[in-house]
Design a protein around this motif. Structure first.
Motif, mmCIF file in Angstrom:
data_model
loop_
_atom_site.group_PDB
_atom_site.id
_atom_site.type_symbol
_atom_site.label_atom_id
_atom_site.label_comp_id
_atom_site.label_asym_id
_atom_site.label_seq_id
_atom_site.Cartn_x
_atom_site.Cartn_y
_atom_site.Cartn_z
ATOM 1 N N SER A 9 -67.142 39.411 17.534
ATOM 2 C CA SER A 9 -68.413 39.944 17.041
ATOM 3 C C SER A 9 -68.868 39.170 15.816
ATOM 4 O O SER A 9 -68.064 38.487 15.147
ATOM 5 N N GLU A 12 -66.956 40.435 12.687
ATOM 6 C CA GLU A 12 -65.578 39.966 12.640
ATOM 7 C C GLU A 12 -65.521 38.464 12.386
ATOM 8 O O GLU A 12 -64.651 37.979 11.645
ATOM 9 N N HIS A 71 -68.734 33.274 20.181
ATOM 10 C CA HIS A 71 -69.470 34.166 19.294
ATOM 11 C C HIS A 71 -70.295 35.132 20.127
ATOM 12 O O HIS A 71 -71.014 34.727 21.044
ATOM 13 N N GLU A 72 -70.192 36.422 19.814
ATOM 14 C CA GLU A 72 -70.835 37.444 20.629
ATOM 15 C C GLU A 72 -72.354 37.268 20.699
ATOM 16 O O GLU A 72 -72.960 37.455 21.755
ATOM 17 N N GLU A 73 -72.989 36.884 19.595
ATOM 18 C CA GLU A 73 -74.450 36.795 19.562
ATOM 19 C C GLU A 73 -74.970 35.451 20.072
ATOM 20 O O GLU A 73 -75.903 35.401 20.877
#
Length: 208
Positions: A9, A12, A71-73
């Motif tokens: 995230s 994180e 990376h989540e985004e």
């Protein structure tokens, strides 16, 4: 051979970055100091003992994070361990890449840790950095699975230690091959030019 990525995230990612980047910077300083110290035998022995103790402390708690992360985004790979640009890898030069209008560029400073001939950057370090820059240009910030097929370098003159700039750009794509070009330069102009061919592996072609 596809890769299984873990996902991290944004929060994180930022927490781990804030924790480990200063550690890597401290280790870079230690590496530089170890190369240039004129300390006596007793001082060096004490330093070695302290370093061993610190290493043992860090080794007691290995990370449980997946080795390969996205990376989540952004969806981009997290390359903290990369030997060319890994911000958590104290062996990596202090190079942060930027992307704009299909080009990859960076400005950074190399000190004596990366020296080959006196006062000059080791030619292998130049090759490492250009392979990374061309690869990022060819793969849209490492978002596409393509690996170096060939890379050709022309050393125009010695690359001096100190402030440098690197640039790379996508030249063309032909089927599963992508061609990229780039260079390293100092204040007087290019010192090394490079061109590379990056190839999509068979397992990635089958997934398309």
């Amino acid at each position: 051979m596809d890769f299984e990525y873990g996902v991290i995230s944004a929060d994180e990612h930022d927490r781990v970055k804030a924790l480990h980047e200063p550690l890597a910077e401290a280790l870079r300083r230690l590496i530089d100091a170890s190369l240039h110290s004129g300390a006596d035998a007793e001082t060096i022995a004490q330093a070695r003992q302290t370093i061993d103790e610190v290493s043992e402390t860090l080794e007691r708690t290995p990370t449980d994070r997946p080795r390969i992360l996205r990376h989540e985004e952004s969806g981009l790979p997290v390359v903290w361990r990369n030997p060319a640009v890994g911000r958590h890898n104290p062996l990596a030069p202090p190079m942060i890449t930027h992307h704009e209008d299909g080009r990859c560029w960076t400005e950074f400073t190399l000190g004596p840790v990366y020296e080959g001939p006196p006062g000059l950057v080791h030619g292998g370090i130049c090759a490492l950095l250009l392979d990374q820059l061309l690869g990022e240009a060819a793969t849209s910030q490492l978002s596409k699975p393509k690996f170096t097929g060939t890379i050709t370098l022309r050393y125009l003159r010695g690359t001096p230690l100190g402030p440098l700039r690197g640039e790379a750009w996508l030249e063309r794509t032909e089927g599963y091959k992508t061609y990229a070009r780039g260079f390293l330069s100092d204040a007087e102009g290019p010192t090394v030019e490079a061109e590379g061919v990056f190839i999509m592996p068979a397992w990635a072609r089958d997934a398309q």
